[in-house]
Design a protein around this motif. Structure first.
Motif, mmCIF file in Angstrom:
data_model
loop_
_atom_site.group_PDB
_atom_site.id
_atom_site.type_symbol
_atom_site.label_atom_id
_atom_site.label_comp_id
_atom_site.label_asym_id
_atom_site.label_seq_id
_atom_site.Cartn_x
_atom_site.Cartn_y
_atom_site.Cartn_z
ATOM 1 N N PHE A 148 27.329 18.868 30.641
ATOM 2 C CA PHE A 148 26.969 20.100 31.333
ATOM 3 C C PHE A 148 25.759 19.892 32.242
ATOM 4 C CE2 PHE A 148 28.835 22.199 27.368
ATOM 5 C CZ PHE A 148 30.099 22.277 27.954
ATOM 6 N N THR A 149 24.818 19.087 31.785
ATOM 7 C CA THR A 149 23.642 18.786 32.603
ATOM 8 C C THR A 149 24.034 18.084 33.892
ATOM 9 O OG1 THR A 149 22.201 18.613 30.662
ATOM 10 C CG2 THR A 149 21.466 17.516 32.676
ATOM 11 N N LEU A 150 24.943 17.124 33.777
ATOM 12 C CA LEU A 150 25.392 16.384 34.953
ATOM 13 C C LEU A 150 26.124 17.293 35.934
ATOM 14 C CD1 LEU A 150 25.867 13.675 36.443
ATOM 15 C CD2 LEU A 150 27.986 13.460 35.129
ATOM 16 N N LEU A 151 27.068 18.073 35.443
ATOM 17 C CA LEU A 151 27.857 18.929 36.329
ATOM 18 C C LEU A 151 26.998 20.014 36.973
ATOM 19 C CD1 LEU A 151 31.140 19.320 34.229
ATOM 20 C CD2 LEU A 151 30.707 17.776 36.155
ATOM 21 N N GLU A 152 26.059 20.561 36.209
ATOM 22 C CA GLU A 152 25.178 21.587 36.766
ATOM 23 C C GLU A 152 24.265 20.994 37.832
ATOM 24 O OE1 GLU A 152 23.436 25.295 37.414
ATOM 25 O OE2 GLU A 152 25.323 24.668 36.462
ATOM 26 N N GLY A 153 23.794 19.770 37.620
ATOM 27 C CA GLY A 153 22.979 19.113 38.633
ATOM 28 C C GLY A 153 23.752 18.856 39.908
ATOM 29 N N LEU A 154 25.002 18.417 39.778
ATOM 30 C CA LEU A 154 25.835 18.214 40.961
ATOM 31 C C LEU A 154 26.088 19.531 41.686
ATOM 32 C CD1 LEU A 154 28.502 15.684 39.584
ATOM 33 C CD2 LEU A 154 26.605 15.194 41.137
ATOM 34 N N ARG A 155 26.283 20.601 40.917
ATOM 35 C CA ARG A 155 26.587 21.892 41.527
ATOM 36 C C ARG A 155 25.419 22.413 42.359
ATOM 37 N NH1 ARG A 155 25.742 27.128 40.973
ATOM 38 N NH2 ARG A 155 24.275 26.779 39.272
ATOM 39 N N THR A 156 24.199 22.216 41.882
ATOM 40 C CA THR A 156 23.040 22.773 42.567
ATOM 41 C C THR A 156 22.515 21.870 43.683
ATOM 42 O OG1 THR A 156 21.592 21.786 40.890
ATOM 43 C CG2 THR A 156 22.300 24.062 40.540
ATOM 44 N N THR A 159 27.477 19.384 47.722
ATOM 45 C CA THR A 159 28.505 20.249 48.293
ATOM 46 C C THR A 159 29.436 20.760 47.196
ATOM 47 O OG1 THR A 159 29.871 18.305 48.730
ATOM 48 C CG2 THR A 159 28.435 19.034 50.493
ATOM 49 N N PRO A 160 30.230 21.806 47.483
ATOM 50 C CA PRO A 160 31.100 22.380 46.448
ATOM 51 C C PRO A 160 32.127 21.379 45.913
ATOM 52 C CG PRO A 160 30.886 23.867 48.320
ATOM 53 C CD PRO A 160 30.276 22.573 48.734
ATOM 54 N N PHE A 161 32.463 21.547 44.652
ATOM 55 C CA PHE A 161 33.490 20.719 44.034
ATOM 56 C C PHE A 161 34.181 21.530 42.951
ATOM 57 C CE2 PHE A 161 29.674 19.974 41.550
ATOM 58 C CZ PHE A 161 30.128 20.042 40.239
ATOM 59 N N ILE A 162 35.334 21.029 42.536
ATOM 60 C CA ILE A 162 36.105 21.655 41.465
ATOM 61 C C ILE A 162 36.328 20.612 40.381
ATOM 62 C CG2 ILE A 162 38.302 22.723 40.817
ATOM 63 C CD1 ILE A 162 38.555 23.754 43.648
ATOM 64 N N VAL A 163 36.033 20.975 39.154
ATOM 65 C CA VAL A 163 36.311 20.081 38.029
ATOM 66 C C VAL A 163 37.804 20.182 37.726
ATOM 67 C CG1 VAL A 163 35.829 19.511 35.640
ATOM 68 C CG2 VAL A 163 34.002 20.381 37.114
ATOM 69 N N ASN A 182 22.259 6.232 20.296
ATOM 70 C CA ASN A 182 23.608 5.732 20.529
ATOM 71 C C ASN A 182 24.498 6.861 21.043
ATOM 72 O OD1 ASN A 182 23.053 3.090 19.518
ATOM 73 N ND2 ASN A 182 23.202 3.912 17.438
ATOM 74 N N ALA A 183 25.456 6.498 21.892
ATOM 75 C CA ALA A 183 26.404 7.476 22.423
ATOM 76 C C ALA A 183 27.350 7.923 21.321
ATOM 77 C CB ALA A 183 27.185 6.869 23.585
ATOM 78 N N ASN A 184 27.559 9.212 21.259
ATOM 79 C CA ASN A 184 28.476 9.776 20.282
ATOM 80 C C ASN A 184 29.805 10.226 20.896
ATOM 81 O OD1 ASN A 184 26.606 9.607 18.051
ATOM 82 N ND2 ASN A 184 25.515 11.329 18.995
ATOM 83 N N LEU A 185 29.799 10.400 22.228
ATOM 84 C CA LEU A 185 30.997 10.871 22.916
ATOM 85 C C LEU A 185 31.225 10.045 24.172
ATOM 86 C CD1 LEU A 185 30.382 14.743 22.783
ATOM 87 C CD2 LEU A 185 31.993 13.468 21.367
ATOM 88 N N LYS A 186 32.483 10.003 24.575
ATOM 89 C CA LYS A 186 32.836 9.381 25.847
ATOM 90 C C LYS A 186 33.623 10.411 26.651
ATOM 91 C CE LYS A 186 35.035 5.344 27.964
ATOM 92 N NZ LYS A 186 33.785 4.976 28.686
ATOM 93 N N ALA A 187 33.199 10.639 27.894
ATOM 94 C CA ALA A 187 33.844 11.630 28.753
ATOM 95 C C ALA A 187 34.505 10.946 29.937
ATOM 96 C CB ALA A 187 32.828 12.654 29.246
ATOM 97 N N SER A 188 35.695 11.448 30.286
ATOM 98 C CA SER A 188 36.412 11.016 31.485
ATOM 99 C C SER A 188 36.778 12.276 32.266
ATOM 100 C CB SER A 188 37.672 10.227 31.131
ATOM 101 O OG SER A 188 37.339 9.030 30.455
ATOM 102 N N CYS A 189 36.240 12.387 33.470
ATOM 103 C CA CYS A 189 36.438 13.599 34.275
ATOM 104 C C CYS A 189 36.932 13.236 35.672
ATOM 105 C CB CYS A 189 35.143 14.399 34.401
ATOM 106 S SG CYS A 189 34.491 15.028 32.846
ATOM 107 N N GLU A 190 37.667 14.163 36.257
ATOM 108 C CA GLU A 190 38.062 14.075 37.655
ATOM 109 C C GLU A 190 37.602 15.346 38.354
ATOM 110 O OE1 GLU A 190 42.198 13.337 38.132
ATOM 111 O OE2 GLU A 190 42.040 11.203 37.652
ATOM 112 N N ILE A 191 36.852 15.177 39.423
ATOM 113 C CA ILE A 191 36.386 16.331 40.183
ATOM 114 C C ILE A 191 36.827 16.174 41.635
ATOM 115 C CG2 ILE A 191 34.426 16.706 38.661
ATOM 116 C CD1 ILE A 191 32.621 15.447 40.696
ATOM 117 N N ASP A 192 37.093 17.306 42.272
ATOM 118 C CA ASP A 192 37.508 17.333 43.675
ATOM 119 C C ASP A 192 36.320 17.755 44.533
ATOM 120 O OD1 ASP A 192 40.086 16.697 42.908
ATOM 121 O OD2 ASP A 192 40.765 18.782 42.873
#
Length: 205
Positions: A148-156, A159-163, A182-192
């Motif tokens: 959420f921190t990463l996506l919110e930083g990109l949003r602010t 330019t606009p994008f869609i997850v 240590n990392a507890n999760l691994k995320a794979s996302c595609e944004i436009d």
């Protein structure tokens, strides 16, 4: 009372004159009617031209008012990178800044070639054309809040994008370190990443 041959001779020229006068009157009436029709057609043509001129004048006033009303928003979108050429270098730099600022785990990214984008939920773009560049992000997370921190930083900051899609998978660490997280999760996302192309900007270049 019957007319004699002598009477017909006397009436011949008056009758000829009367016939000629009737023919002349018919021609004059026909000419006057044609003139009236041509005059009415010319008047209608002038009226149509006048109406078109009025519509153009009114349209120009409407367009001027719209330009005055929406010019600040247009300039804001233009300076923000939403209108114009794609700014993938800035996207990557923003991604790096967010990564460094929030001390996130490593992030792998890949951006595909830009393509036309015609979503069903968006219409009425006029002469503008919408484009998208798909970015795939693979990252390790301490918890869901990092995403959420990463996506919110990109949003602010960009330019606009869609997850388009995000998948979270839990990672299992067999080694426990008290010094390093240590990392507890691994995320794979595609944004436009969305970019709106203004044809007038392309013409001026």
């Amino acid at each position: 009372m019957s007319l004699t041959q002598q009477d017909w001779r006397r009436l011949r020229w008056p009758l000829v004159s009367l016939g000629a006068a009737l023919i002349l009157i018919g021609l004059l009436v026909s000419f006057a009617d044609q003139y009236r029709q041509q005059h009415e057609m010319a008047m209608q043509t002038q009226q149509n031209l006048l109406n078109q001129a009025r519509q153009k004048y009114q349209s120009s006033d409407i367009e001027r008012d719209m330009i005055v009303q929406y010019l600040p928003q247009y300039n804001e979108l233009l300076s923000g990178g939403f209108i114009g050429e794609e700014r993938r270098i800035e996207w990557i730099e923003t991604l790096r800044q967010i990564h460094a600022q929030h001390k996130l785990f490593s992030i792998d990214y890949k951006i595909s070639l830009q393509e036309d984008y015609k979503p069903t939920f968006l219409g009425g773009l006029g002469n503008f054309t919408l484009h998208r560049s798909v970015m795939r992000l693979d990252m390790n997370l301490l918890h869901e809040g990092d995403l959420f921190t990463l996506l919110e930083g990109l949003r602010t900051q960009s330019t606009p994008f869609i997850v388009r899609d995000c998948a979270l998978n839990r990672t299992y660490n067999t080694r426990i370190s008290m010094d390093n997280l240590n990392a507890n999760l691994k995320a794979s996302c595609e944004i436009d990443w969305l970019t709106l192309r203004d044809p007038q900007l392309s013409v001026t270049k």
